[in-house]
Design a protein around this motif. Structure first.
Motif, mmCIF file in Angstrom:
data_model
loop_
_atom_site.group_PDB
_atom_site.id
_atom_site.type_symbol
_atom_site.label_atom_id
_atom_site.label_comp_id
_atom_site.label_asym_id
_atom_site.label_seq_id
_atom_site.Cartn_x
_atom_site.Cartn_y
_atom_site.Cartn_z
ATOM 1 N N THR A 122 85.778 55.981 20.244
ATOM 2 C CA THR A 122 85.588 55.724 18.674
ATOM 3 C C THR A 122 85.444 57.190 17.998
ATOM 4 O OG1 THR A 122 83.085 55.906 19.440
ATOM 5 C CG2 THR A 122 84.112 53.907 19.152
ATOM 6 N N TRP A 123 85.063 58.353 18.842
ATOM 7 C CA TRP A 123 85.054 59.689 17.887
ATOM 8 C C TRP A 123 86.277 59.969 16.987
ATOM 9 C CZ3 TRP A 123 88.097 63.767 18.843
ATOM 10 C CH2 TRP A 123 88.717 63.754 20.065
ATOM 11 N N PRO A 124 87.607 59.814 17.816
ATOM 12 C CA PRO A 124 88.784 59.940 16.842
ATOM 13 C C PRO A 124 88.765 59.627 15.537
ATOM 14 C CG PRO A 124 89.604 59.555 18.965
ATOM 15 C CD PRO A 124 88.074 58.935 18.857
ATOM 16 N N ASP A 125 88.029 58.225 15.079
ATOM 17 C CA ASP A 125 87.843 57.932 13.805
ATOM 18 C C ASP A 125 86.918 58.829 12.932
ATOM 19 O OD1 ASP A 125 89.460 55.958 14.305
ATOM 20 O OD2 ASP A 125 88.207 54.354 14.347
ATOM 21 N N ARG A 126 86.060 59.579 13.535
ATOM 22 C CA ARG A 126 85.137 60.238 13.068
ATOM 23 C C ARG A 126 85.756 61.868 12.724
ATOM 24 N NH1 ARG A 126 79.807 59.682 16.603
ATOM 25 N NH2 ARG A 126 79.140 61.189 15.086
ATOM 26 N N GLU A 127 86.678 62.345 13.489
ATOM 27 C CA GLU A 127 87.328 63.727 13.698
ATOM 28 C C GLU A 127 88.937 63.413 13.784
ATOM 29 O OE1 GLU A 127 85.958 66.256 12.401
ATOM 30 O OE2 GLU A 127 84.029 65.705 12.442
ATOM 31 N N PRO A 128 89.631 62.843 12.818
ATOM 32 C CA PRO A 128 90.903 62.836 13.161
ATOM 33 C C PRO A 128 91.746 64.020 13.335
ATOM 34 C CG PRO A 128 90.574 62.264 10.666
ATOM 35 C CD PRO A 128 89.157 62.438 11.555
ATOM 36 N N VAL A 129 91.340 65.187 12.769
ATOM 37 C CA VAL A 129 92.004 66.422 12.936
ATOM 38 C C VAL A 129 91.784 66.806 14.367
ATOM 39 C CG1 VAL A 129 92.089 68.745 12.220
ATOM 40 C CG2 VAL A 129 91.975 66.797 10.329
ATOM 41 N N VAL A 130 90.480 66.765 14.887
ATOM 42 C CA VAL A 130 90.154 67.246 16.084
ATOM 43 C C VAL A 130 91.034 66.153 17.365
ATOM 44 C CG1 VAL A 130 88.394 67.598 17.790
ATOM 45 C CG2 VAL A 130 88.111 68.134 15.598
ATOM 46 N N ALA A 131 91.031 65.120 16.921
ATOM 47 C CA ALA A 131 91.776 64.032 17.646
ATOM 48 C C ALA A 131 93.388 64.362 17.975
ATOM 49 C CB ALA A 131 91.600 62.737 17.291
ATOM 50 N N LEU A 132 94.133 64.769 16.813
ATOM 51 C CA LEU A 132 95.144 65.258 17.036
ATOM 52 C C LEU A 132 95.543 66.392 17.524
ATOM 53 C CD1 LEU A 132 96.191 64.717 13.096
ATOM 54 C CD2 LEU A 132 97.437 63.458 15.018
ATOM 55 N N TRP A 133 94.542 67.313 17.566
ATOM 56 C CA TRP A 133 94.704 68.513 18.363
ATOM 57 C C TRP A 133 94.647 68.122 19.982
ATOM 58 C CZ3 TRP A 133 96.337 73.337 18.553
ATOM 59 C CH2 TRP A 133 95.733 74.121 19.537
ATOM 60 N N VAL A 134 93.844 67.289 20.232
ATOM 61 C CA VAL A 134 93.600 66.751 21.548
ATOM 62 C C VAL A 134 95.033 66.257 22.183
ATOM 63 C CG1 VAL A 134 92.423 65.248 23.205
ATOM 64 C CG2 VAL A 134 91.042 66.716 21.617
ATOM 65 N N ARG A 142 78.928 70.219 14.370
ATOM 66 C CA ARG A 142 80.041 71.420 14.425
ATOM 67 C C ARG A 142 80.057 72.030 15.953
ATOM 68 N NH1 ARG A 142 78.910 76.066 10.364
ATOM 69 N NH2 ARG A 142 79.386 74.352 8.992
ATOM 70 N N ARG A 143 78.962 72.070 16.775
ATOM 71 C CA ARG A 143 79.012 72.225 17.972
ATOM 72 C C ARG A 143 79.885 71.379 18.965
ATOM 73 N NH1 ARG A 143 73.619 71.099 17.940
ATOM 74 N NH2 ARG A 143 73.029 69.155 19.245
ATOM 75 N N HIS A 144 79.823 70.157 18.734
ATOM 76 C CA HIS A 144 80.759 69.221 19.464
ATOM 77 C C HIS A 144 82.147 69.333 18.948
ATOM 78 C CE1 HIS A 144 76.930 66.265 20.088
ATOM 79 N NE2 HIS A 144 76.832 67.383 20.898
ATOM 80 N N ARG A 145 82.450 69.477 17.835
ATOM 81 C CA ARG A 145 83.929 69.782 17.173
ATOM 82 C C ARG A 145 84.229 71.078 17.937
ATOM 83 N NH1 ARG A 145 81.647 68.814 11.995
ATOM 84 N NH2 ARG A 145 82.133 70.855 11.539
ATOM 85 N N ALA A 146 83.471 71.957 18.061
ATOM 86 C CA ALA A 146 84.133 73.317 18.521
ATOM 87 C C ALA A 146 84.250 73.383 20.066
ATOM 88 C CB ALA A 146 83.004 74.364 18.406
ATOM 89 N N LEU A 147 83.337 72.573 20.859
ATOM 90 C CA LEU A 147 83.378 72.129 22.162
ATOM 91 C C LEU A 147 84.793 71.557 22.449
ATOM 92 C CD1 LEU A 147 82.417 72.796 25.109
ATOM 93 C CD2 LEU A 147 81.057 70.632 24.678
ATOM 94 N N THR A 148 85.085 70.469 21.772
ATOM 95 C CA THR A 148 86.171 69.586 22.132
ATOM 96 C C THR A 148 87.298 70.320 21.641
ATOM 97 O OG1 THR A 148 84.792 67.921 21.514
ATOM 98 C CG2 THR A 148 87.240 67.601 21.449
ATOM 99 N N THR A 149 87.549 71.159 20.776
ATOM 100 C CA THR A 149 88.505 71.965 20.225
ATOM 101 C C THR A 149 88.992 72.822 21.406
ATOM 102 O OG1 THR A 149 88.205 71.593 17.984
ATOM 103 C CG2 THR A 149 89.691 73.185 18.450
ATOM 104 N N THR A 150 87.749 73.635 21.848
ATOM 105 C CA THR A 150 88.167 74.745 23.013
ATOM 106 C C THR A 150 88.371 74.144 24.206
ATOM 107 O OG1 THR A 150 86.427 75.849 21.762
ATOM 108 C CG2 THR A 150 86.808 76.514 24.000
#
Length: 312
Positions: free
Chosen positions: A27-39, A282-290
């Protein structure tokens, strides 16, 4: 050839059904589509890098001339660490299979780019026919936005050189100034993020390898997530309600709230804008991206591990 088998094992684990299905059902990609695209991009890059590294090592194991060129700068201990002198019989068949896969991938990418260029040329020719004639004395070159005479409200961004934003008179008449700004911001969000290249890549991989779950889900999710990301770009500037109303006005004649599968995404986008989900911390976004960025390093680590071990 042990390294090749390890690389192909990573391919099997990454491209198998559980990994892409788990990401699709999250469900989290709906909240952060840009991060999901990166994943998604990192997962696909991992598979492609594994196949490319396995192809290079397989080629060096089968062809001695290639091995001499690839390992020419390396000391003998590094060459011996890869144990390429005694390649098994199946190594040649595996190398041919990987080479065919690489050629097919290249052909699909080239085909997609050629088809996109041809379609874009046809669309630009139709726009030139439909575009109103400019009064005498004005320059012939058109600006970045083109207004077409059409009763149906519509707006789209046409990539290319130069890129162009197209808006119909129906959209200008139906949308308010704030709604029109939201639509234009949405389309410019696609352009700034180069979503057209991402769509071409995902379509080419899904077309070339329709039975690979990762590529099929990557294509489906890319077409969905780029729209959500552009919606977020517009809503951050113009507001969620204004963007939702603009989306409804633009697609009302198409059945924006229809249950048809081709229109279901429009309804999901409207509901998401009317009830925006909370963003990740923000820390969750940074952790997922990293973490996602580190995944494509795994093929490189596997490939260079024997040589680095021998040097140490």
């Amino acid at each position: 050839m042990t390294v090749c088998l390890l690389l192909l094992s990573v391919v099997a684990l990454t491209a198998a059904l559980p990994a892409p299905r788990a990401l699709t059902r999250a469900t989290w990609p709906d909240r952060e589509p840009v991060v999901a695209l990166w994943v998604w991009q990192c997962l696909v890059a991992t598979v492609l890098l594994c196949c490319l590294a396995a192809l290079v090592l397989g080629t060096t194991a089968v062809f001695h001339t290639v091995r001499d060129r690839v390992f020419a700068p390396a000391p003998p201990s590094v060459t011996a660490a890869y144990d390429l002198s005694s390649a098994p019989v199946w190594a040649a068949a595996l190398t041919v299979l990987l080479a065919c896969g690489a050629a097919w991938t290249t052909a699909m990418l080239a085909r997609e780019l050629v088809e996109a260029r041809r379609s874009r040329g046809q669309a630009r020719a139709q726009l030139r026919e439909r575009a109103p004639d400019l009064p005498a004395g004005l320059p012939a070159a058109r600006g970045p936005m083109l207004v077409l005479e059409d009763e149906y409200p519509d707006a789209w961004w046409m990539p290319g050189h130069p890129p162009q934003l197209v808006v119909t008179t129906g959209a200008l008449q139906r949308l308010t100034d704030h709604q029109l700004d939201a639509v234009l911001t949405h389309e410019r969000g696609h352009a700034r993020a180069h979503h057209d290249w991402l769509l071409h890549l995902s379509t080419a991989l899904a077309t070339g390898f329709p039975r690979v779950p990762l590529f099929a889900h990557f294509c489906d999710q890319t077409h969905r997530l780029v729209e959500l990301a552009a919606d977020d770009t517009a809503s951050r500037r113009c507001g969620h309600l204004t963007t939702a109303l603009a989306l409804i006005e633009l697609n009302q004649h198409r059945g924006v709230l229809s249950c048809d599968s081709s229109r279901r995404l429009l309804g999901e986008r409207v509901n998401r804008l009317l009830e925006p989900p909370p963003r990740l911390l923000r820390r969750h976004r940074a952790l997922t991206t990293t973490v996602a960025a580190l995944v494509p390093l795994l093929p490189l680590l596997i490939t260079f591990a024997p040589g680095l071990t021998a040097l140490s």
